[in-house]
Design a protein around this motif. Structure first.
Motif, short mmCIF file in Angstrom:
data_model
loop_
_atom_site.label_atom_id
_atom_site.label_comp_id
_atom_site.label_asym_id
_atom_site.label_seq_id
_atom_site.Cartn_x
_atom_site.Cartn_y
_atom_site.Cartn_z
N THR A 239 0.85 -1.20 0.00
CA THR A 239 0.00 0.00 0.00
C THR A 239 0.88 1.24 0.00
N SER A 240 0.75 2.03 -1.03
CA SER A 240 1.55 3.26 -1.11
C SER A 240 0.98 4.30 -0.16
N PRO A 241 1.79 5.31 0.19
CA PRO A 241 1.29 6.37 1.08
C PRO A 241 0.04 7.06 0.53
N ASN A 242 0.01 7.25 -0.79
CA ASN A 242 -1.17 7.90 -1.38
C ASN A 242 -2.41 7.04 -1.23
N GLN A 243 -2.24 5.72 -1.43
CA GLN A 243 -3.38 4.82 -1.28
C GLN A 243 -3.86 4.80 0.17
N GLU A 244 -2.90 4.81 1.10
CA GLU A 244 -3.26 4.82 2.52
C GLU A 244 -4.02 6.10 2.86
N GLN A 245 -3.55 7.22 2.31
CA GLN A 245 -4.21 8.50 2.54
C GLN A 245 -5.64 8.48 2.00
N GLN A 246 -5.82 7.90 0.83
CA GLN A 246 -7.14 7.83 0.22
C GLN A 246 -8.07 6.93 1.02
N THR A 247 -7.52 5.82 1.52
CA THR A 247 -8.33 4.90 2.33
C THR A 247 -8.81 5.58 3.61
N VAL A 248 -7.90 6.29 4.25
CA VAL A 248 -8.24 6.99 5.48
C VAL A 248 -9.27 8.08 5.21
N ALA A 249 -9.07 8.84 4.13
CA ALA A 249 -10.01 9.91 3.79
C ALA A 249 -11.40 9.34 3.48
N SER A 250 -11.43 8.19 2.82
CA SER A 250 -12.72 7.55 2.50
C SER A 250 -13.43 7.11 3.77
N GLU A 251 -12.67 6.58 4.73
CA GLU A 251 -13.27 6.16 6.00
C GLU A 251 -13.84 7.36 6.75
N LEU A 252 -13.10 8.46 6.77
CA LEU A 252 -13.57 9.66 7.47
C LEU A 252 -14.83 10.19 6.81
N GLN A 253 -14.86 10.25 5.48
CA GLN A 253 -16.04 10.76 4.79
C GLN A 253 -17.25 9.85 5.02
N ALA A 254 -17.00 8.54 5.04
CA ALA A 254 -18.11 7.61 5.30
C ALA A 254 -18.68 7.84 6.69
N TYR A 255 -17.81 8.09 7.67
CA TYR A 255 -18.27 8.37 9.03
C TYR A 255 -19.05 9.67 9.09
N LEU A 256 -18.53 10.72 8.45
CA LEU A 256 -19.18 12.02 8.50
C LEU A 256 -20.52 12.03 7.78
N GLN A 257 -20.67 11.16 6.78
CA GLN A 257 -21.90 11.14 5.99
C GLN A 257 -22.95 10.19 6.53
N CYS A 258 -22.58 9.34 7.49
CA CYS A 258 -23.58 8.43 8.06
C CYS A 258 -24.55 9.22 8.94
N ALA A 259 -25.68 8.61 9.25
CA ALA A 259 -26.72 9.30 10.03
C ALA A 259 -26.19 9.68 11.42
N SER A 260 -26.49 10.89 11.83
CA SER A 260 -26.05 11.35 13.14
C SER A 260 -26.84 10.67 14.24
N LEU A 261 -26.19 10.52 15.39
CA LEU A 261 -26.81 9.88 16.55
C LEU A 261 -27.75 10.86 17.23
N ASP A 262 -28.84 10.34 17.77
CA ASP A 262 -29.76 11.18 18.53
C ASP A 262 -29.04 11.76 19.74
N SER A 263 -29.35 13.02 20.07
CA SER A 263 -28.63 13.71 21.15
C SER A 263 -28.83 13.07 22.51
N GLU A 264 -29.87 12.25 22.67
CA GLU A 264 -30.12 11.60 23.96
C GLU A 264 -29.34 10.29 24.11
N ASN A 265 -28.77 9.79 23.02
CA ASN A 265 -28.07 8.50 23.06
C ASN A 265 -26.61 8.69 23.42
N ASP A 266 -26.02 7.62 23.94
CA ASP A 266 -24.63 7.64 24.38
C ASP A 266 -23.71 7.41 23.19
N PRO A 267 -22.77 8.33 22.90
CA PRO A 267 -21.86 8.14 21.77
C PRO A 267 -20.95 6.93 21.93
N LEU A 268 -20.63 6.57 23.18
CA LEU A 268 -19.75 5.41 23.39
C LEU A 268 -20.47 4.11 23.05
#
Length: 416
Positions: free
Chosen positions: A324-353
């Motif tokens: 895995t090249s550094p660029n590929q690793e960077q892209q994989t990490v960026a894709s994971e972060l975007q997937a997390y940010l785009q998923c449905a947000s948790l209700d404010s009453e629920n525990d994030p942990l």
């Protein structure tokens, strides 16, 4: 925790005899010289093993004087374990007779961490009050410091509203003050808890203050609006420094309830860049050193001095083309972060942990950052609670307790 001399109380002895006539009550010396030291040693060793390999942790500290005016310094540790449960431990309530200068406190904190074999590099943040000496100590140790939200809010109310407090006869004015300050009490209590995530709430709470709780209204009295404005201005001023803002943004970003909702638009890109940078760094460390062909190096026993191993068929395909090249690793990490940010947000009453416990495998790199930042307490209340326990230990009937005994008793009271 009851005094040890309770075992000499005739009424207590009579109660024990009523419960079990065959039981022989050990002496006071047995508890003070044998039982309690052994229990302290056992509990300390268990905690040492528990925190030995923590990748990240946060701390709080505070200074306190007992009834006999003996000075003590507390230290608590906070972390999130493998099961995404937030943990709090009291590490010490140590006698601190030195001058309470920033240099002395800095050295005392370093020695305290060293006594538990805790690496300073893994300390994410230390939460303290606004004492000049403690602030200087954190700066000398080059530790990230978070100002206690409870202390800061108290100072905002005390300094900005004190001059507006009238005499007791002015009932209308008193009602105005109560109307402005009453909602703030609940926020202070909520952010002082040790049992759930608190730091990621600071930025949303400040936003709520400015848009709702402390917003001036037409139906409120002039005094109420004046108090609200002064408190809000003070809080906004004290939380404007870039380091604090970045810390709060990072904590808010890894909370699935908020993510980037409360991050300023001009700060979203830098925060995402820092998230990606911190997500890549642990992955590179786990991969270990690589050989020129892109594969990881083997164990020492595979070198010239060790037995030569027969190559497997798969080893012929483990070349640079398969790494895995550094660029590929960077892209994989960026894709994971975007997937997390785009998923449905948790209700404010629920525990994030609880959410991270369920979704941690989907976003493994982000989940590590959640453990890193969400363990930070928003207030220094844990250390203050240690001193409340200390006040129950060093009572007027036990004012002659030696400092090492105070440390031992408070440690057991908080950690058992």
């Amino acid at each position: 925790m009851a005094p040890i001399n309770t075992v000499n109380n005739e009424a207590f002895k009579e109660m024990i005899k009523t419960l079990d006539k065959r039981y022989e009550m050990p002496s006071r010396n047995y508890f003070s010289k044998v039982a309690l030291p052994a229990l302290y040693k056992q509990c300390r060793e268990e905690i040492r093993k528990e925190i030995a390999d923590l990748p990240f942790y946060a701390t709080t500290t505070d200074l306190w004087s007992s009834r006999t005016m003996e000075p003590y310094m507390s230290l608590t540790i906070h972390y999130i374990d493998e099961d995404f449960e937030i943990k709090t431990r009291c590490l010490q309530t140590s006698f601190f007779p030195e001058d309470h200068t920033g240099e002395a406190i800095a050295q005392g904190l370093v020695e305290a961490l060293a006594s538990w074999d805790l690496q300073q590099e893994r300390l994410v943040c230390i939460t303290t009050d606004n004492g000049t000496n403690v602030v200087k100590a954190a700066a000398l140790n080059q530790w990230t410091r978070l100002q206690c939200f409870g202390h800061r809010l108290h100072l905002a109310i005390d300094r900005k509203a004190r001059t507006l407090i009238p005499t007791w006869q002015d009932t209308e004015v008193l009602e105005s003050i109560n109307q402005a300050l009453q909602p703030l009490l609940e926020f202070t209590d909520a952010l002082s808890s040790e049992k759930y995530v608190s730091i990621s709430f600071v930025k949303p709470v400040l936003h709520l203050f400015s848009t709702s709780i402390l917003k001036t209204t037409d139906d409120a009295t002039t005094l109420t609006n004046t108090i609200k404005t002064k408190i809000l201005t003070y809080l906004e001023e004290k939380y404007q420094d870039p380091e604090t803002q970045e810390l709060l943004d990072m904590a808010s970003a890894v909370n699935p309830r908020f993510k980037m909702r409360y991050v300023n638009e001009n700060r979203i890109a830098p925060i995402q860049a820092r998230l990606i940078s911190e997500m890549v760094a642990p992955a590179n460390m786990e991969m270990g050193p690589t050989d020129p062909c892109g594969g990881t190096t083997g164990n020492a026993e595979d070198g010239p001095s060790g037995p030569k191993r027969r190559k497997t068929l798969g080893s012929f395909f483990k070349g640079s083309c398969g790494s895995t090249s550094p660029n590929q690793e960077q892209q994989t990490v960026a894709s994971e972060l975007q997937a997390y940010l785009q998923c449905a947000s948790l209700d404010s009453e629920n525990d994030p942990l609880d959410w991270w416990k369920e979704h941690g495998k989907l976003y493994p790199r982000v989940s590590k950052l959640a453990k890193k930042y969400l363990c930070i307490p928003a207030t220094s209340s844990p250390s203050e609670r240690v001193f409340s326990t200390g006040g129950n230990v060093v009572t007027c009937h036990r004012a002659s307790l030696k400092p090492e005994h105070v440390d031992r008793l408070v440690f057991l009271a908080k950690n058992l």
